[in-house]
Design an enzyme around this catalytic site. Structure first.
Site, PDB file in Angstrom:
ATOM      1  N   SER A 197      22.703  15.569  55.331  1.00 32.17           N
ATOM      2  CA  SER A 197      24.126  15.871  55.134  1.00 32.17           C
ATOM      3  C   SER A 197      24.485  17.159  55.905  1.00 32.17           C
ATOM      4  O   SER A 197      24.241  17.238  57.101  1.00 32.17           O
ATOM      5  CB  SER A 197      24.431  15.987  53.639  1.00 32.17           C
ATOM      6  OG  SER A 197      25.806  15.964  53.419  1.00 32.17           O
ATOM      7  N   ASP A 264      25.012 -10.048  50.588  1.00 35.55           N
ATOM      8  CA  ASP A 264      23.578  -9.879  50.355  1.00 35.55           C
ATOM      9  C   ASP A 264      22.734 -10.833  51.214  1.00 35.55           C
ATOM     10  O   ASP A 264      21.819 -10.425  51.938  1.00 35.55           O
ATOM     11  CB  ASP A 264      23.320 -10.097  48.848  1.00 35.55           C
ATOM     12  CG  ASP A 264      21.855 -10.042  48.461  1.00 35.55           C
ATOM     13  OD1 ASP A 264      21.023  -9.757  49.336  1.00 35.55           O
ATOM     14  OD2 ASP A 264      21.555 -10.278  47.274  1.00 35.55           O
ATOM     15  N   ASP A 267      21.531 -11.269  55.506  1.00 34.97           N
ATOM     16  CA  ASP A 267      20.352 -10.719  56.186  1.00 34.97           C
ATOM     17  C   ASP A 267      19.123 -11.608  56.006  1.00 34.97           C
ATOM     18  O   ASP A 267      18.014 -11.248  56.395  1.00 34.97           O
ATOM     19  CB  ASP A 267      20.055  -9.296  55.671  1.00 34.97           C
ATOM     20  CG  ASP A 267      19.921  -9.254  54.148  1.00 34.97           C
ATOM     21  OD1 ASP A 267      19.583 -10.290  53.536  1.00 34.97           O
ATOM     22  OD2 ASP A 267      20.164  -8.173  53.568  1.00 34.97           O
ATOM     23  N   ASP A 271      18.371 -10.111  47.784  1.00 38.80           N
ATOM     24  CA  ASP A 271      17.686  -9.084  47.001  1.00 38.80           C
ATOM     25  C   ASP A 271      18.666  -8.034  46.484  1.00 38.80           C
ATOM     26  O   ASP A 271      18.260  -6.971  46.018  1.00 38.80           O
ATOM     27  CB  ASP A 271      16.601  -8.412  47.862  1.00 38.80           C
ATOM     28  CG  ASP A 271      17.175  -7.828  49.150  1.00 38.80           C
ATOM     29  OD1 ASP A 271      18.380  -8.055  49.421  1.00 38.80           O
ATOM     30  OD2 ASP A 271      16.437  -7.152  49.885  1.00 38.80           O
ATOM     31  N   VAL A 273      20.618  -6.363  48.330  1.00 37.98           N
ATOM     32  CA  VAL A 273      20.763  -5.314  49.343  1.00 37.98           C
ATOM     33  C   VAL A 273      21.470  -5.892  50.567  1.00 37.98           C
ATOM     34  O   VAL A 273      21.038  -6.920  51.105  1.00 37.98           O
ATOM     35  CB  VAL A 273      19.386  -4.752  49.768  1.00 37.98           C
ATOM     36  CG1 VAL A 273      19.558  -3.652  50.811  1.00 37.98           C
ATOM     37  CG2 VAL A 273      18.619  -4.242  48.560  1.00 37.98           C
ATOM     38  N   ASP A 442      26.235   4.582  53.060  1.00 38.90           N
ATOM     39  CA  ASP A 442      26.708   5.953  52.818  1.00 38.90           C
ATOM     40  C   ASP A 442      28.215   5.927  52.571  1.00 38.90           C
ATOM     41  O   ASP A 442      28.968   5.335  53.346  1.00 38.90           O
ATOM     42  CB  ASP A 442      26.383   6.814  54.057  1.00 38.90           C
ATOM     43  CG  ASP A 442      26.542   8.308  53.797  1.00 38.90           C
ATOM     44  OD1 ASP A 442      27.555   8.708  53.182  1.00 38.90           O
ATOM     45  OD2 ASP A 442      25.671   9.084  54.239  1.00 38.90           O
ATOM     46  N   HIS A 488      24.459   8.125  50.275  1.00 41.45           N
ATOM     47  CA  HIS A 488      24.479   9.382  51.009  1.00 41.45           C
ATOM     48  C   HIS A 488      23.271  10.245  50.649  1.00 41.45           C
ATOM     49  O   HIS A 488      23.227  10.844  49.582  1.00 41.45           O
ATOM     50  CB  HIS A 488      25.774  10.141  50.733  1.00 41.45           C
ATOM     51  CG  HIS A 488      25.879  11.396  51.535  1.00 41.45           C
ATOM     52  ND1 HIS A 488      25.818  11.394  52.915  1.00 41.45           N
ATOM     53  CD2 HIS A 488      25.995  12.691  51.183  1.00 41.45           C
ATOM     54  CE1 HIS A 488      25.901  12.625  53.357  1.00 41.45           C
ATOM     55  NE2 HIS A 488      26.001  13.439  52.327  1.00 41.45           N
TER      56      HIS A 488
HETATM   57 CA   LIG Z   1      19.829  -8.892  51.260  1.00 32.12          CA
END
Ligand SMILES: [Ca+2]
Ligand SMILES: *[C@@H]1O[C@H](CO)[C@@H](O)[C@H](O)[C@H]1NC(C)=O
Ligand SMILES: *[C@@H]1O[C@H](CO)[C@@H](O)[C@H](O)[C@H]1NC(C)=O
Ligand SMILES: *[C@@H]1O[C@H](CO)[C@@H](O)[C@H](O)[C@H]1NC(C)=O
Ligand SMILES: *[C@@H]1O[C@H](CO)[C@@H](O)[C@H](O)[C@H]1NC(C)=O
Ligand SMILES: *[C@@H]1O[C@H](CO)[C@@H](O)[C@H](O)[C@H]1NC(C)=O
Ligand SMILES: *[C@@H]1O[C@H](CO)[C@@H](O)[C@H](O)[C@H]1NC(C)=O
Ligand SMILES: *[C@@H]1O[C@H](CO)[C@@H](O)[C@H](O)[C@H]1NC(C)=O
Ligand SMILES: *[C@@H]1O[C@H](CO)[C@@H](O)[C@H](O)[C@H]1NC(C)=O
Ligand SMILES: *[C@@H]1O[C@H](CO)[C@@H](O)[C@H](O)[C@H]1NC(C)=O
Ligand SMILES: *[C@@H]1O[C@H](CO)[C@@H](O)[C@H](O)[C@H]1NC(C)=O
Ligand SMILES: *[C@@H]1O[C@H](CO)[C@@H](O)[C@H](O)[C@H]1NC(C)=O
Ligand SMILES: *[C@@H]1O[C@H](CO)[C@@H](O)[C@H](O)[C@H]1NC(C)=O
Length: 576
Positions: A197, A264, A267, A271, A273, A442, A488
């Site tokens: 940062s 999600d 990709d 998961d 993410v 972030d 962040h």
């Molecule tokens: Ca994912």
């Protein structure tokens, strides 16, 4: 009897010469002061304090848990010819038998120039001494905004340059010499910087100016391009004001959660993410969330969040219009791009609204609350030079005024805080390394802001090479990693299965001292059911994609890459 006591005392004295307690004395620290290390600096012999600590447990996202012993040495110095000038520095030093000829410089966060005891602690397990500074602001916990103005309209320029780059450099040069004296060592002292940062910006301030002082810099989510970065915190609120809709906090939270859920799988791996926010931006239709129900209990509020009443509702067309505008990034009234946005999947911290009990309506937070307050203070104090931390009103602020403030900041602070000098030839020629990372979710410093700086370095340093050839050349010494799901400078409860690069110092030591280049970045899941699992993060410009066998591949995807680059056509000068 007496004879035996003498022997015992001698033995004890001999053992302690190389023990922590043996060297961690005011007398030894004073004898180790490097009076000639930095031109124009006078160290105050009488200021030295040394205290040893044993069996201290440390825990942070930036390093693995450990138990450490260290010596804390603090002293003061002044600059020759300057009155009322006193800078404090602190060094943490490992026990002599644990010292491995390393020094770690550390920085701060927000408007703080140091991180208290958190950053320096991470050095000790690696046999490194570490340093921090108070910037000359009065004491270690005085923030820069408390000393920035001498009076309304009178800037304390010394504080600007100390914050900008000077104090960390002085602390590092003095600290290196002090460390060599302290251990009576003349072996090569490998020197690193680590910060995130504002601490990341401070890292680049060193990389851009002081190649001879360091061997490697670990830089997270840097607050560089400062004049844009700080005012940018106002953008989301002004979107709400311009569209005259202030989404309830639960609606914003729901939009973030629904975006994460929808993107999600893009990709290749479900998961929780969003590892490919670029595919999310290219493929996800935010309007599909309209009508989704939300419900949140009342919250009391904390340091980080505002209090809110219990809420039930559905995502509105207006709420989606606000978020869609926010995710375009700042554009001026003529539709020209001024700055880069956050990524899809990040929460909307700058857009946080507050419930006004008196009017029964949601509004931009008042009284310096909420993340937009960073922008408000920047404009009021650092641009308009008023001794106050908030603008009196945001009512007449427009996209164009935000742009004008960004340009004004560029004029006032381009040589001190902007920190985007793109020619890093000295760093490269010295054989130094950069490990630069940024959480892809972030919500305080746009990930694309880091991507833009690295791209500027690539173009300035390798103008005659093709994209791939220049990327290959740059990656030899400057690697960038966008960390899927990370927030962040931290892990992210909204995407708990994401991994965070907690072993960066170890990785950097391996790169600098043993030539082990981090082609992928080592990371660890710090939350959720997979806590402790290891993941490898792809190095830019490659992007992660999980194949049918569940293995991650780092792929080249031109369309995705292009989504990260912005033509800032509202600004007439180059913005690195
Ligand atoms: Ca994912
Ligand atoms: C170190 O600290 C731990 C926990 O704080 C304690 O259990 C242990 O006894 C301590 N060890 C020593 C050598 O003081
Ligand atoms: C750092 O300081 C905090 C607050 O004073 C304290 O709780 C913590 O134990 C300290 N940690 C270390 C490693 O000294
Ligand atoms: C180190 O010691 C000094 C002087 O006792 C103290 O003011 C300071 O808080 C300590 N700093 C850290 C990071 O432990
Ligand atoms: C700064 O200006 C504000 C009003 O703009 C005033 O209240 C305050 O007294 C001034 N402070 C100084 C130190 O001049
Ligand atoms: C700025 O205002 C604060 C109170 O808000 C006051 O403590 C401080 O002395 C003022 N500083 C200057 C330079 O006027
Ligand atoms: C380092 O110190 C050793 C003895 O302590 C000496 O032999 C050697 O020459 C020194 N090296 C340098 C580079 O000063
Ligand atoms: C969003 O997700 C977070 C983290 O899982 C959760 O705590 C929160 O309640 C969710 N909010 C809404 C409105 O769905
Ligand atoms: C607003 O009302 C809520 C309850 O709905 C209460 O918790 C909160 O303290 C009130 N806030 C203010 C500023 O009065
Ligand atoms: C919101 O809905 C839940 C049930 O879905 C209910 O328990 C709660 O009382 C409602 N809250 C408000 C503020 O209407
Ligand atoms: C907003 O209004 C205030 C008070 O009238 C004025 O001082 C300020 O310059 C205005 N700001 C902008 C951005 O127009
Ligand atoms: C650049 O390299 C990638 C593989 O890393 C490859 O897919 C792509 O085709 C290359 N582009 C050019 C123009 O050669
Ligand atoms: C990589 O991270 C794992 C934990 O995820 C750790 O055990 C290992 O030591 C790290 N390796 C390097 C090279 O840092």
């Amino acid at each position: 009897m007496l004879f035996y006591m003498v022997i015992l005392n001698l033995a004890a004295g001999f053992a302690s010469a190389s023990s922590l307690a043996g060297v961690c004395t005011t007398a030894h620290a004073r004898a180790s002061l490097p009076h000639d290390a930095y031109q124009g600096i006078l160290i105050d012999d009488s200021s030295v304090q040394a205290n040893s600590f044993s069996n201290i447990s440390i825990s942070d996202v930036m390093y693995p848990d450990a138990v450490i012993d260290y010596c804390n040495v603090t002293f003061a110095y002044s600059h020759e010819g300057r009155v009322d000038d006193r800078v404090l520095v602190t060094y943490w030093l490992p026990a002599p038998d644990k010292f491995e000829n390393r020094f770690l410089a550390t920085g701060g966060g927000g408007l703080a120039i140091n991180s208290g005891n958190t950053s320096v602690a991470g050095a000790i397990p690696y046999g490194a001494a570490a340093g921090l500074t108070d910037g000359g602001f009065g004491s270690f916990d005085v923030q820069w905004d408390e000393v920035f103005l001498l009076a309304n309209n009178t800037v304390n320029w010394q504080s600007v340059y100390m914050m900008g780059y000077q104090a960390i450099h002085e602390m590092t040069v003095i600290g290196k010499a002090f460390t060599q004296n302290f251990y009576n060592s003349n072996s090569t002292l490998y020197t690193y910087y680590q910060g995130c940062s504002e601490g990341g910006r401070e890292g680049f301030s060193q990389v851009q100016r002081f190649a001879e002082t360091y061997d490697g810099a670990i830089i997270g989510a840097p607050a560089l391009r400062y004049s844009f970065q700080q005012v940018n915190h106002l953008h989301s609120g002004i979107v709400e004001q311009t569209l005259d809709y202030y989404p309830p906090s639960c609606e914003l939270d729901k939009i973030a959660n629904a975006t994460i859920k929808a993107c999600d799988g893009l990709d290749g791996k479900r998961d929780g993410v969003v590892s490919r926010t670029d595919l999310c931006a290219l493929q996800f239709d935010l309007k599909s969330i309209i009508g989704a129900p939300y419900s949140c209990p009342a919250t009391v509020g904390s340091m980080m969040t505002l209090p809110a009443p219990a809420q039930n509702g559905t995502v509105t067309e207006k709420g989606i219009a606000v978020v869609t505008e926010i995710l375009k990034g700042l554009q001026d009234s003529q539709g020209r791009q001024v700055y880069v946005p956050y990524q899809f999947g990040a929460t909307f911290a700058d857009a946080a609204t507050e419930f006004n009990n008196a009017t029964g309506k949601w509004q931009i937070p008042e009284n310096g609350l909420g993340a937009q307050s960073y922008g408000s203070e920047w404009v009021e104090r650092y641009l308009l030079l008023q001794n106050s931390s908030t603008l009196p009103t945001l009512k007449n602020v427009t996209y164009d005024s935000i742009k004008e403030w960004m340009v004004l900041g560029l004029h006032m602070y381009s040589d001190s805080l902007q920190t985007t000098w793109p020619d890093l030839s000295s760093w490269q020629e010295a054989g130094n390394k950069i490990l630069h990372y940024h959480g892809e979710s972030d919500n305080s410093i746009p990930t694309a802001a880091s991507v833009r700086y690295r791209e500027s370095v690539r173009k300035i340093m390798y103008p005659h090479l093709s994209y791939n050839a220049s990327e290959a050349a740059l990656s030899e010494w400057y690697k960038f990693y966008s960390i899927p799901g990370a927030a962040h400078c931290s892990d992210n409860p909204y995407q708990p299965n994401a991994a965070f690069p907690q072993t960066n110092l170890k990785v950097m030591i391996g790169w600098v001292e043993k030539g082990v280049a981090p082609d992928t970045l080592n990371a660890t899941v710090l939350l959720g059911e997979n806590k402790g699992a290891n993941q490898q993060i792809c190095a830019w410009p490659l992007r992660p994609f999980w194949n049918d066998n569940g293995a991650v591949e780092c792929v080249y995807d031109q369309k995705s890459l292009n989504s990260w680059f912005y033509d800032l056509d509202a600004i007439k000068v180059p913005v690195f």
